[in-house]
Structures are given as structure tokens and as C-alpha cells.
Design a protein around this motif. Structure first.
Motif, short mmCIF file in Angstrom:
data_model
loop_
_atom_site.label_atom_id
_atom_site.label_comp_id
_atom_site.label_asym_id
_atom_site.label_seq_id
_atom_site.Cartn_x
_atom_site.Cartn_y
_atom_site.Cartn_z
N ASP A 69 8.98 4.73 2.52
CA ASP A 69 8.37 3.48 2.03
C ASP A 69 6.85 3.59 2.04
O ASP A 69 6.18 3.10 1.13
N ILE A 70 6.32 4.22 3.08
CA ILE A 70 4.87 4.41 3.18
C ILE A 70 4.39 5.30 2.03
O ILE A 70 3.37 5.00 1.39
N LEU A 71 5.13 6.38 1.75
CA LEU A 71 4.74 7.30 0.67
C LEU A 71 4.68 6.58 -0.68
O LEU A 71 3.75 6.78 -1.46
N ILE A 72 5.68 5.73 -0.91
CA ILE A 72 5.72 5.01 -2.19
C ILE A 72 4.52 4.07 -2.32
O ILE A 72 3.84 4.05 -3.36
N SER A 73 4.24 3.32 -1.26
CA SER A 73 3.11 2.39 -1.30
C SER A 73 1.78 3.13 -1.41
O SER A 73 0.88 2.72 -2.15
N LEU A 74 1.66 4.25 -0.67
CA LEU A 74 0.43 5.05 -0.74
C LEU A 74 0.27 5.65 -2.14
O LEU A 74 -0.85 5.78 -2.64
N GLY A 75 1.40 6.01 -2.75
CA GLY A 75 1.35 6.56 -4.11
C GLY A 75 0.74 5.57 -5.09
O GLY A 75 -0.11 5.94 -5.93
N VAL A 76 1.16 4.32 -4.96
CA VAL A 76 0.60 3.26 -5.83
C VAL A 76 -0.88 3.08 -5.54
O VAL A 76 -1.70 2.97 -6.46
N LEU A 77 -1.25 3.07 -4.26
CA LEU A 77 -2.65 2.87 -3.87
C LEU A 77 -3.53 4.01 -4.38
O LEU A 77 -4.61 3.77 -4.95
N ILE A 78 -3.08 5.25 -4.20
CA ILE A 78 -3.86 6.41 -4.65
C ILE A 78 -4.00 6.41 -6.17
O ILE A 78 -5.08 6.66 -6.72
N SER A 79 -2.88 6.10 -6.86
CA SER A 79 -2.93 6.03 -8.33
C SER A 79 -3.94 4.99 -8.79
O SER A 79 -4.73 5.23 -9.72
N LEU A 80 -3.91 3.84 -8.14
CA LEU A 80 -4.81 2.74 -8.50
C LEU A 80 -6.27 3.14 -8.32
O LEU A 80 -7.11 2.90 -9.19
N LEU A 81 -6.57 3.80 -7.19
CA LEU A 81 -7.94 4.22 -6.92
C LEU A 81 -8.41 5.28 -7.91
O LEU A 81 -9.55 5.25 -8.39
N LEU A 82 -7.52 6.23 -8.22
CA LEU A 82 -7.89 7.29 -9.17
C LEU A 82 -8.13 6.73 -10.57
O LEU A 82 -9.05 7.16 -11.28
N ILE A 83 -7.30 5.77 -10.97
CA ILE A 83 -7.48 5.15 -12.30
C ILE A 83 -8.79 4.36 -12.34
O ILE A 83 -9.49 4.36 -13.36
N LYS A 84 -9.14 3.73 -11.23
CA LYS A 84 -10.38 2.95 -11.16
C LYS A 84 -11.61 3.82 -11.37
O LYS A 84 -12.63 3.36 -11.91
N ILE A 85 -11.52 5.11 -10.93
CA ILE A 85 -12.68 5.99 -11.07
C ILE A 85 -12.64 6.81 -12.36
O ILE A 85 -13.43 7.73 -12.55
N GLY A 86 -11.67 6.49 -13.24
CA GLY A 86 -11.67 7.12 -14.55
C GLY A 86 -10.58 8.13 -14.82
O GLY A 86 -10.52 8.71 -15.91
N VAL A 87 -9.73 8.41 -13.86
CA VAL A 87 -8.62 9.35 -14.09
C VAL A 87 -7.62 8.68 -15.04
O VAL A 87 -7.32 7.49 -14.88
N PRO A 88 -7.09 9.41 -16.03
CA PRO A 88 -6.12 8.83 -16.97
C PRO A 88 -4.93 8.21 -16.25
O PRO A 88 -4.51 8.68 -15.19
N ILE A 89 -4.36 7.17 -16.84
CA ILE A 89 -3.27 6.41 -16.23
C ILE A 89 -2.01 7.26 -16.03
O ILE A 89 -1.11 6.91 -15.26
N VAL A 90 -1.97 8.42 -16.71
CA VAL A 90 -0.81 9.31 -16.58
C VAL A 90 -0.68 9.83 -15.15
O VAL A 90 0.38 10.33 -14.75
N ILE A 91 -1.74 9.68 -14.35
CA ILE A 91 -1.69 10.14 -12.96
C ILE A 91 -0.63 9.37 -12.16
O ILE A 91 -0.05 9.90 -11.21
#
Length: 241
Positions: free
Chosen positions: A104-126
Motif C-alpha cells: 500500500d505504501i509503494l502504491i501511494s509513494l508511486g502516485v506521489l513520485i509521479s506527481l512530483l516528477l510531472i510537476k517538474i516537467g517529466v512527461p505524464i507517461v512516467i
């Protein structure tokens, strides 16, 4: 929540005392409960994997709430505590459930990391890429639970024969040891073997020796071992020309 309910049921049955129908107790019910948690993890892994594939074709806007962040923190400490107690009590159900909570932690962290990466310009495909990577971590966790639980249910050896031989051969009365078998888990272990001693050894001496060997095995290998020893007479072979 379902994994916790399964865990409570498994442990409740496991602690039941020995009875006529179950002379070895009910402890394997804990292992069966672990299998259910392993199956739930496998299904969860498939769900995350399929969601990741779907988001390649249908990207979604990500968001994470304050509640989600609090849940990550709480689950982090729950996982550490539950895993620690699982190892302390040699409880497979606690260890399995801690792995489930960690997913459960991994899934939530995955969403958080994806969100942060997208915020700094990484394509949404991440986002789907991270989801698929996480699904493989979950598959591996499910595999480890299945592997450990099935080995116990199939009575796989839990102690290396050489380790047992080293302990038993430390007794000068022992002339030979063979047919060594072990099964069970770390908190419910069974060992049996055939030992050869001098043919003129009395029954009382043989009995005392078997208890000494059992005590030494418990001391050197596992204090929860239940040891059964079959004594056999040893006859020295004389050399003939």
C-alpha cells in the motif's frame, strides 16, 4: 482490512491446543492464512499492472490528498512494527501482512513520485511506467510469501543435515547417524533421525542420551525443536583376510 481479518482468523485457529484429531496442533492454519494474503497481493499486482497499461492509452490527472500522505506515514510505522514483531514471534501471518501493508505504501509513494516528477516537467507517461514497476515489486512479494508458505505445507527440510550431524556427532556414544529428517517452521519445528550406539548400552542409558542430544539440538539449532530419535545397536565390523 480484509488481510487483517484473515490474519485474525488464522492466528485464532493457530493458537488452539492440541486435540485428538489434530495431534500436531493447528499452527499450519497461520500458513494457510498467509497464502490468502499472498493471493491478495498477486491480484493487487495484476490490478496495478493493468491500470498502468491502461494509463498509457488514457492518461489521467494525478492528485494526492493530505489523508493519503498521513496514511503513508502511519502505514510506514505499522509495517516496521508488524515486521519486527513477526520476526520476534516467528509469525508468518504478521510478516505476510506487513508485506501487504508495504505494498500500500509503494502504491501511494508511486502516485506521489509521479506527481512530483510531472510537476517538474517529466512527461505524464512516467505515471504508468512507475505503476508497472511497482506491480513487479508486488508480484515479487507475493511470490516470496507463496514460496515460504508452500515449502512449510509440503514439509520441506528446514535444517541442513550437516548441521544436525555436527551436533549429534559431538556425543562420543554416537557411532553413526542416518535417516535425518526435518520439517515445519521456525516456531514449530520437528526433527527425527536414526542413531546407532553400542549394542550393550542399557535402555536407561539410551533414554538419557536421547534427552541430552535433544537438549543440545534445542540449544544449538532451535529451542522450539521437537526431536524424535530412533536408537539402533551398533556392531563393530571385524576385518577379515
Amino acid at each position: 482490512g480484509m488481510s487483517n481479518i484473515i490474519g485474525i482468523i488464522g492466528i485464532t485457529i493457530a493458537v488452539k491446543p492440541v486435540d485428538k484429531k489434530h495431534p500436531y496442533g493447528h499452527k499450519k492454519s497461520e500458513i494457510i492464512a498467509s497464502l490468502f494474503i499472498g493471493a491478495m497481493l498477486f491480484v493487487l499486482g495484476i490490478k496495478i499492472f493493468m491500470t498502468g497499461l491502461d494509463r498509457f492509452m488514457h492518461p489521467e490527472e494525478l492528485n494526492i490528498t493530505t489523508i493519503s500522505l498521513i496514511t503513508i506515514i502511519i502505514n510506514f510505522f505499522v509495517t516496521i512494527y508488524e515486521n519486527k514483531k513477526g520476526k520476534e514471534y516467528d509469525s508468518y501471518i504478521l510478516i505476510s501482512d506487513s508485506i501487504h501493508t508495504r505494498s500500500d505504501i509503494l502504491i501511494s509513494l508511486g502516485v506521489l513520485i509521479s506527481l512530483l516528477l510531472i510537476k517538474i516537467g517529466v512527461p505524464i507517461v512516467i505515471d504508468p511506467i512507475i505503476s508497472i514497476i511497482i506491480s513487479f515489486f508486488i508480484f515479487r512479494a507475493s511470490y516470496e510469501i507463496f514460496k515460504e508458505s508452500i515449502n512449510i505445507l509440503l514439509d520441506s527440510a528446514v535444517i541442513d543435515e550437516e548441521q544436525i550431524k555436527n551436533v549429534v556427532n559431538s556425543f562420543t556414544e554416537v557411532k553413526d547417524i542416518h535417516k535425518i529428517r526435518s520439517r515445519g517452521s521456525h516456531n514449530d519445528m520437528y526433527v527425527d533421525m536414526h542413531i546407532m550406539i553400542e549394542a550393550n548400552t542399557s535402555l536407561e542409558q539410551s533414554h538419557a542420551l536421547s534427552h541430552r542430544i535433544e537438549d543440545e539440538i534445542k540449544k544449538e539449532i532451535n529451542n522450539k525443536c521437537q526431536v524424535i530419535i530412533h536408537m539402533e545397536p551398533y556392531h563393530k565390523k571385524e576385518n577379515t583376510l
